[in-house]
Write a protein that holds these residues in place. Sequence first.
Motif, mmCIF file in Angstrom:
data_model
loop_
_atom_site.group_PDB
_atom_site.id
_atom_site.type_symbol
_atom_site.label_atom_id
_atom_site.label_comp_id
_atom_site.label_asym_id
_atom_site.label_seq_id
_atom_site.Cartn_x
_atom_site.Cartn_y
_atom_site.Cartn_z
ATOM 1 N N LYS A 144 -4.578 -15.278 -4.453
ATOM 2 C CA LYS A 144 -5.727 -14.766 -5.219
ATOM 3 C C LYS A 144 -5.993 -13.288 -4.937
ATOM 4 O O LYS A 144 -6.777 -12.660 -5.633
ATOM 5 N N LEU A 145 -5.408 -12.809 -3.843
ATOM 6 C CA LEU A 145 -5.707 -11.439 -3.416
ATOM 7 C C LEU A 145 -4.414 -10.641 -3.348
ATOM 8 O O LEU A 145 -3.352 -11.193 -3.075
ATOM 9 N N GLU A 146 -4.558 -9.329 -3.569
ATOM 10 C CA GLU A 146 -3.391 -8.471 -3.440
ATOM 11 C C GLU A 146 -3.496 -7.716 -2.119
ATOM 12 O O GLU A 146 -4.397 -6.900 -1.923
ATOM 13 N N LEU A 147 -2.575 -8.017 -1.212
ATOM 14 C CA LEU A 147 -2.605 -7.335 0.082
ATOM 15 C C LEU A 147 -2.007 -5.932 -0.092
ATOM 16 O O LEU A 147 -0.801 -5.767 -0.169
ATOM 17 N N SER A 148 -2.894 -4.952 -0.148
ATOM 18 C CA SER A 148 -2.435 -3.583 -0.420
ATOM 19 C C SER A 148 -2.225 -2.765 0.837
ATOM 20 O O SER A 148 -1.361 -1.900 0.876
ATOM 21 N N GLY A 149 -3.076 -2.999 1.839
ATOM 22 C CA GLY A 149 -3.009 -2.097 2.981
ATOM 23 C C GLY A 149 -3.303 -2.764 4.313
ATOM 24 O O GLY A 149 -3.629 -3.944 4.386
ATOM 25 N N LEU A 150 -3.161 -1.965 5.343
ATOM 26 C CA LEU A 150 -3.521 -2.378 6.692
ATOM 27 C C LEU A 150 -4.415 -1.293 7.263
ATOM 28 O O LEU A 150 -4.164 -0.108 7.067
ATOM 29 N N HIS A 151 -5.432 -1.737 7.978
ATOM 30 C CA HIS A 151 -6.446 -0.790 8.433
ATOM 31 C C HIS A 151 -6.720 -1.005 9.911
ATOM 32 O O HIS A 151 -6.698 -2.132 10.399
ATOM 33 N N CYS A 152 -6.957 0.082 10.611
ATOM 34 C CA CYS A 152 -7.476 -0.062 11.969
ATOM 35 C C CYS A 152 -8.414 1.099 12.250
ATOM 36 O O CYS A 152 -8.437 2.098 11.530
ATOM 37 N N HIS A 153 -9.211 0.921 13.251
ATOM 38 C CA HIS A 153 -10.135 1.974 13.669
ATOM 39 C C HIS A 153 -10.309 1.721 15.157
ATOM 40 O O HIS A 153 -11.062 0.853 15.563
ATOM 41 N N ILE A 154 -9.543 2.467 15.954
ATOM 42 C CA ILE A 154 -9.364 2.032 17.345
ATOM 43 C C ILE A 154 -10.520 2.353 18.264
ATOM 44 O O ILE A 154 -10.590 1.851 19.371
ATOM 45 N N ILE A 178 3.378 -3.236 1.630
ATOM 46 C CA ILE A 178 2.113 -2.612 2.053
ATOM 47 C C ILE A 178 2.085 -1.188 1.503
ATOM 48 O O ILE A 178 2.955 -0.380 1.802
ATOM 49 N N LYS A 179 1.072 -0.901 0.670
ATOM 50 C CA LYS A 179 1.070 0.390 -0.019
ATOM 51 C C LYS A 179 0.396 1.483 0.791
ATOM 52 O O LYS A 179 0.669 2.656 0.594
ATOM 53 N N TYR A 180 -0.531 1.066 1.655
ATOM 54 C CA TYR A 180 -1.158 2.127 2.456
ATOM 55 C C TYR A 180 -1.478 1.643 3.870
ATOM 56 O O TYR A 180 -1.664 0.455 4.115
ATOM 57 N N ILE A 181 -1.508 2.606 4.765
ATOM 58 C CA ILE A 181 -1.939 2.361 6.132
ATOM 59 C C ILE A 181 -3.129 3.268 6.399
ATOM 60 O O ILE A 181 -3.048 4.485 6.220
ATOM 61 N N ASP A 182 -4.241 2.629 6.736
ATOM 62 C CA ASP A 182 -5.483 3.365 6.962
ATOM 63 C C ASP A 182 -5.721 3.390 8.467
ATOM 64 O O ASP A 182 -5.981 2.363 9.082
ATOM 65 N N ILE A 183 -5.608 4.559 9.048
ATOM 66 C CA ILE A 183 -5.663 4.680 10.497
ATOM 67 C C ILE A 183 -7.094 4.896 10.999
ATOM 68 O O ILE A 183 -7.355 5.025 12.194
ATOM 69 N N GLY A 184 -8.045 4.896 10.051
ATOM 70 C CA GLY A 184 -9.453 4.987 10.440
ATOM 71 C C GLY A 184 -9.840 6.376 10.892
ATOM 72 O O GLY A 184 -9.300 7.372 10.425
ATOM 73 N N GLY A 185 -10.798 6.427 11.809
ATOM 74 C CA GLY A 185 -11.277 7.722 12.291
ATOM 75 C C GLY A 185 -11.385 7.703 13.797
ATOM 76 O O GLY A 185 -10.559 7.101 14.464
ATOM 77 N N GLY A 186 -12.415 8.353 14.305
ATOM 78 C CA GLY A 186 -12.632 8.356 15.753
ATOM 79 C C GLY A 186 -12.160 9.609 16.446
ATOM 80 O O GLY A 186 -12.187 9.689 17.673
ATOM 81 N N PHE A 187 -11.723 10.617 15.666
ATOM 82 C CA PHE A 187 -11.300 11.868 16.300
ATOM 83 C C PHE A 187 -12.493 12.510 17.001
ATOM 84 O O PHE A 187 -13.600 12.514 16.479
ATOM 85 N N GLU A 233 -9.978 8.175 7.765
ATOM 86 C CA GLU A 233 -11.419 8.049 7.537
ATOM 87 C C GLU A 233 -12.204 8.855 8.558
ATOM 88 O O GLU A 233 -13.312 8.505 8.913
ATOM 89 N N THR A 234 -11.599 9.898 9.071
ATOM 90 C CA THR A 234 -12.284 10.629 10.111
ATOM 91 C C THR A 234 -13.568 11.247 9.567
ATOM 92 O O THR A 234 -13.588 11.806 8.471
#
Lengths: 84, 450, 348
Positions: B206-216, B248-257, B304-305
């Motif tokens: 039912k869902l399209e797995l487009s990306g993977l995300h983390c925010h360490i 996987i179309k995108y990797i979102d590495i989040g922020g935290g800088f 996402e910094t």
Amino acid sequence: MKLKKSIAISESGFVFDPMSGESFSVNEIGMEILELMKQDQPVDAISEYFVKTYDVEASDFEKYFYDFIGMLRQYQLIEDNEPA
Amino acid sequence: MEKKIFERPYIKKIRAGMPSKFGKPVKIDPLPFIDDLPVEELIKQYGSPLFVISEKTIRETFRKAKMAFETRYPRVQFAWSYKTNYLDAVCRIFHQEDAWAEVVSGFEYEKAEKNGVAGNKIIFNGPDKSLSDLKKASENDSLIHIDHFDELYDLIEVAKKMDHKPRVAIRVNMDTGVYPIWDRFGFNYENGDAWDAINRIVRSEKLELSGLHCHIGTYMLSTEAYRRAASKLGELAVRAFHRHNTLIKYIDIGGGFATQNTLKGAYYQGYDTAPSFDEYAESITSALLDVNFPDNKLPLLILETGRALIDDAGFLLGTVLANKRLSGGNRATILDVGVNNLFTSFWYDHEVNPVKDTSDHFEESTFFGPLCMNIDVIRDAISFPLLRKGDQFVIKRIGAYNMTQWMQFITYRPNVVLIDINGSTHVIRKMEDLNAVTAGESVPDHLQKI
Amino acid sequence: MNPLKLTIAVTGLNNTDNPGPGIPVIRGIRDSGTIQPRIIGLAYENLEPGIYMHDMVDKTYTVPYPSSGTGNLMERIREIHEKEHIDVLIPNFDAELFTFMKGIEELNRLNIKTFIPTLQQYEERHKANLPEYGKKYGVNVPDSFTVASPGDLKKIRDHFDFPVVVKGKFYDAYIARSQEQAEIYFKKISAKWGVPIIIQEFVRGTEVNVVALGDGNGGTVAAVPMRKLYITDAGKAWSGISLDDTSMLDLTYHIIRSTKWKGGMELELIRTSDNKLYVIEINPRIPAWVYLAVGAGQNIPEALVRLAMGIPVQPMKTYKTGIMFIRYSYDMITEVKEFEKLTINGEL
């Protein structure tokens, strides 16, 4: 409100109290006040001198002066420990 | 006769001692101008305290960050982290610079919509998304980053009634050598939850797995941690392809800088330890380039910094209300800036600069805010040039989190002024008044008369 | 040969019962015979004894702490340099090294020479990175992990049995025999040196040390092993003796060769009952007991100055074993005038 007699004030702004062994540093204005106090000048005369020489109102000077005296008292540099 | 400049008289005890953490005070430079505008004039015109944001600094910082990544990796997209600063004017500067929106609540989502961000350029993060939020985001083709299994099943339910598959990513938490691990958000990598979530998404159909995300984490001083995070997400992406043929179309590495603010408890100054955008970019992109992605197709890298893009552009201007001597003889300086405005003073030793050239004499003081509340401390034990009532000061690097986490407590929140790139000023949030604060209140009939 | 006239700036003048290496380093340089030094002391606090030891230090300036930022410290160094024309700067505190590494370009520009490790060498030997270091270079190290808050101390039980060693980022190490003790030491160390704190596996055995000097190309210029004979309450050597121990020297050569270490270093090692050597710490500078090496025939401070000046130094392969050092304290007499000058003018 008298400074302790034994206190040594050097031109560099270094103040040494041989009774306690403590040393202090003062800024130029503080040093001038200490000098005038050493000469036993009354508060009014001190205030008059500063208002004349510096860009400061009498009421402002009073506020900072008593704050300074408070510090001297805290550091036990004043002989008669009555409030001013 | 010209009268001499009066400085407050001052005496301090000389500490006799051996090396310890605190040393000889160093000259603190005055900060009389922000983007060439005199601080004194800004306060005169807009009051004190006052938040000032430099559009020039925002754009320059953003371009520097973008350059650091784009010169190392072919496909990069920034998404503006709304929670860091969601004043509309600020968000729109980032959107003009081509940043998407990264939101973590229904409220922030509405803000992004209002700012004209297209639905498919909104990333929806966070553990709190209602069913109606999920429905709206799905309809708008936003990128929904799933935080937990409950949400995953909610979204599958929502998707059943849709004619297209919502695009999703999972948020992954992991051991990157930095502690504590932020394991309260997302699915854990090491214990297999993240892989499990991927399997369930794919099987649901039912869902399209487009990306993977983390925010360490937040305020990460180690670029090595990002390298590990990027490697692990890359590895998951490769595994998803081999097992499910899911690209996987995108990797979102989040922020935290980190920024150059100095964290409480840190030994060195933040500006000596904070990595540069180039250093973060080098770790992240080199890790991704090392992954053998299927067909050699590199996924889009999303960042996402927030803090590092806006902190330097924000200034908080204020005025000394009073000087005091505490019972032990210690000095206290009372400012019109309190923790209600400067929330980040709970974790930073913020740098404070006088506006005018100051005396060479320093005193150790505590900077208190104006609130009638004991925890209102802006700086503990700061060595600072002598200040007098009415003296003005500038607190630097406060653009992140303060204009969102501020509190309407005891008093009104002040004006926020934007200096645009031409040096003109604009009030982008006006100081609150009684009406603004009480607008949502109502008084029952029996309390009308007192 | 005419002696080399050099102006050498030295920190770590705190020659107290927990001494900094400044004065021993200066003694080595003064003993050399090949260098005619003018010694500039750089002091952080007004009671560092070296300031008042005029036979050791020709002139002292106060400097701001590294924690106040590279810019501030470098500005002060620039001021001093204008007056003194410093040829060589020898930092002697761990906490300073980072700052001087950050400021190295500026030091080069001013033509102030140093002989310190690179930032990468400095970082990878860091206590917090020791387990990885051991793996990379094939040396035995105790296991460890870092903690940033007292709450994290709960993790000790997952990793080790008590006792454990609680260590500060730069200085201080305590053996904690229980969770409660670990918490106390955490507070004590973090109040002084900040976080993170390192929790290290306790390795039982005899502590032995090496003072060494690497030439930056993998060569060991000097190395002298030592065992502490007596330790003060503060954990500092009161007395020590030079050792004839090939395995310690081999380990030192191995580490310096594989890391291409540049500058002074102190290896803290534990020899276990099964005769294995564990590296428990690598200090990136000359230790305070360096004068033992001078006494045993390897003048490490002199060699470091020569290397900094770009003068080749023949590796020193021999030293006398059985040489001892015994620390003593000494009441120097000075006047409040001297104290005043330093405090008010920042120089003496």
